[in-house]
Design an enzyme around this catalytic site. Sequence first.
Site, PDB file in Angstrom:
ATOM      1  N   GLY A 162       0.568  -1.159   0.083  1.00 20.03           N
ATOM      2  CA  GLY A 162      -0.058  -0.194  -0.041  1.00 20.03           C
ATOM      3  C   GLY A 162       0.718   1.166   0.090  1.00 20.03           C
ATOM      4  O   GLY A 162       0.366   2.503   0.211  1.00 20.03           O
ATOM      5  N   TRP A 202       2.325   2.967  -2.476  1.00 16.62           N
ATOM      6  CA  TRP A 202       1.837   3.997  -3.511  1.00 16.62           C
ATOM      7  C   TRP A 202       0.463   4.623  -3.125  1.00 16.62           C
ATOM      8  O   TRP A 202       0.138   5.798  -3.407  1.00 16.62           O
ATOM      9  CB  TRP A 202       1.912   3.469  -4.595  1.00 16.62           C
ATOM     10  CG  TRP A 202       3.369   3.222  -5.321  1.00 16.62           C
ATOM     11  CD1 TRP A 202       4.383   3.163  -4.671  1.00 16.62           C
ATOM     12  CD2 TRP A 202       3.436   3.172  -6.797  1.00 16.62           C
ATOM     13  NE1 TRP A 202       5.333   3.136  -5.695  1.00 16.62           N
ATOM     14  CE2 TRP A 202       4.901   3.023  -6.709  1.00 16.62           C
ATOM     15  CE3 TRP A 202       2.618   3.133  -8.073  1.00 16.62           C
ATOM     16  CZ2 TRP A 202       5.578   2.959  -8.054  1.00 16.62           C
ATOM     17  CZ3 TRP A 202       3.380   2.771  -9.121  1.00 16.62           C
ATOM     18  CH2 TRP A 202       4.927   2.814  -9.301  1.00 16.62           C
ATOM     19  N   ASP A 240      -4.714  -6.060  -5.933  1.00 17.27           N
ATOM     20  CA  ASP A 240      -3.227  -7.037  -6.021  1.00 17.27           C
ATOM     21  C   ASP A 240      -3.653  -8.417  -5.368  1.00 17.27           C
ATOM     22  O   ASP A 240      -4.857  -8.527  -4.815  1.00 17.27           O
ATOM     23  CB  ASP A 240      -2.325  -6.499  -4.613  1.00 17.27           C
ATOM     24  CG  ASP A 240      -0.857  -6.808  -4.550  1.00 17.27           C
ATOM     25  OD1 ASP A 240      -0.133  -6.011  -5.019  1.00 17.27           O
ATOM     26  OD2 ASP A 240      -0.970  -7.925  -4.656  1.00 17.27           O
ATOM     27  N   ASP A 269      -6.069 -11.793  -8.617  1.00 18.38           N
ATOM     28  CA  ASP A 269      -4.937 -12.129  -9.843  1.00 18.38           C
ATOM     29  C   ASP A 269      -5.577 -11.041 -10.778  1.00 18.38           C
ATOM     30  O   ASP A 269      -6.256 -11.490 -11.581  1.00 18.38           O
ATOM     31  CB  ASP A 269      -4.810 -13.426  -9.907  1.00 18.38           C
ATOM     32  CG  ASP A 269      -3.412 -13.635 -10.708  1.00 18.38           C
ATOM     33  OD1 ASP A 269      -3.103 -12.593 -11.404  1.00 18.38           O
ATOM     34  OD2 ASP A 269      -3.121 -14.808 -10.976  1.00 18.38           O
ATOM     35  N   ASP A 326       2.730  -1.120 -10.064  1.00 20.16           N
ATOM     36  CA  ASP A 326       4.128  -1.679  -9.594  1.00 20.16           C
ATOM     37  C   ASP A 326       4.097  -3.014  -9.329  1.00 20.16           C
ATOM     38  O   ASP A 326       4.948  -3.879  -8.440  1.00 20.16           O
ATOM     39  CB  ASP A 326       4.153  -0.890  -8.286  1.00 20.16           C
ATOM     40  CG  ASP A 326       5.495  -0.827  -7.430  1.00 20.16           C
ATOM     41  OD1 ASP A 326       6.407  -0.719  -8.343  1.00 20.16           O
ATOM     42  OD2 ASP A 326       5.730  -0.906  -6.199  1.00 20.16           O
ATOM     43  N   LYS A 339       6.284   0.219 -13.455  1.00 20.74           N
ATOM     44  CA  LYS A 339       7.648  -0.247 -13.243  1.00 20.74           C
ATOM     45  C   LYS A 339       7.754  -1.497 -14.311  1.00 20.74           C
ATOM     46  O   LYS A 339       7.205  -2.182 -14.478  1.00 20.74           O
ATOM     47  CB  LYS A 339       7.582  -1.018 -11.973  1.00 20.74           C
ATOM     48  CG  LYS A 339       8.978  -1.922 -11.485  1.00 20.74           C
ATOM     49  CD  LYS A 339       9.162  -2.095 -10.126  1.00 20.74           C
ATOM     50  CE  LYS A 339       8.060  -3.364  -9.562  1.00 20.74           C
ATOM     51  NZ  LYS A 339       8.350  -3.493  -8.182  1.00 20.74           N
TER      52      LYS A 339
END
Length: 209
Positions: A63, A65, A83, A99, A124, A164
Amino acid sequence: MGKKKRSASSSRWLNEHFSDQFVQKAHKQKLRSRAYFKIDEIQQTDKLFKQGMTVVDLGAAPGGWSQYVVSQIGGKGRVIACDILEMDPIVGVDFLQGDFRDENVLNALLERVGEAKVDVVMSDMAPNFSGMPSVDIPRAMYLVELALDMCKQVLASKGSFVVKVFQGEGFDEYLREIRSLFNVVKVRKPEASRGRSREVYIVATGYKG
């Protein structure tokens, strides 16, 4: 039976982790993770987040971000996060555990986003690494392609994308695709990103969609 010893690489990672200044700062400031400082540095440079924005956070746990972005967009803003791992609640964050590669999870996330377009998509996400680049890089590239697909579905015109990416096979082609979709594209390596890591952050603004 004797105790199993940690591998040299895992011991090195643990030593690096606990001596890392950003890990220590995150602990002292009661932040979710050191990733908080990565997105803070990106915000200081690129000014992505403003009051009242709607933001999608992919690969959100634990958490860091989301925690940072909530502080930037204020009470009228909204974060929709996803997530595969659990994440403790954050005020102002609508969290979906699942997922992202699963179509049912994607549809549930799109339902939460609703009809209105979002201002920023950030990712991310990273796979579980095996230590073999020939396996890990394709897995990582698959996730960033999914994140870009999400942009194409929900990002508002002139919106922003932060992702990312791990440098390796497929990186240059991915960067070219992003440059075709956004007006301004930068590749950032925040100070809080470990120097040994292949990770960089692509920051794209001015979505042409």
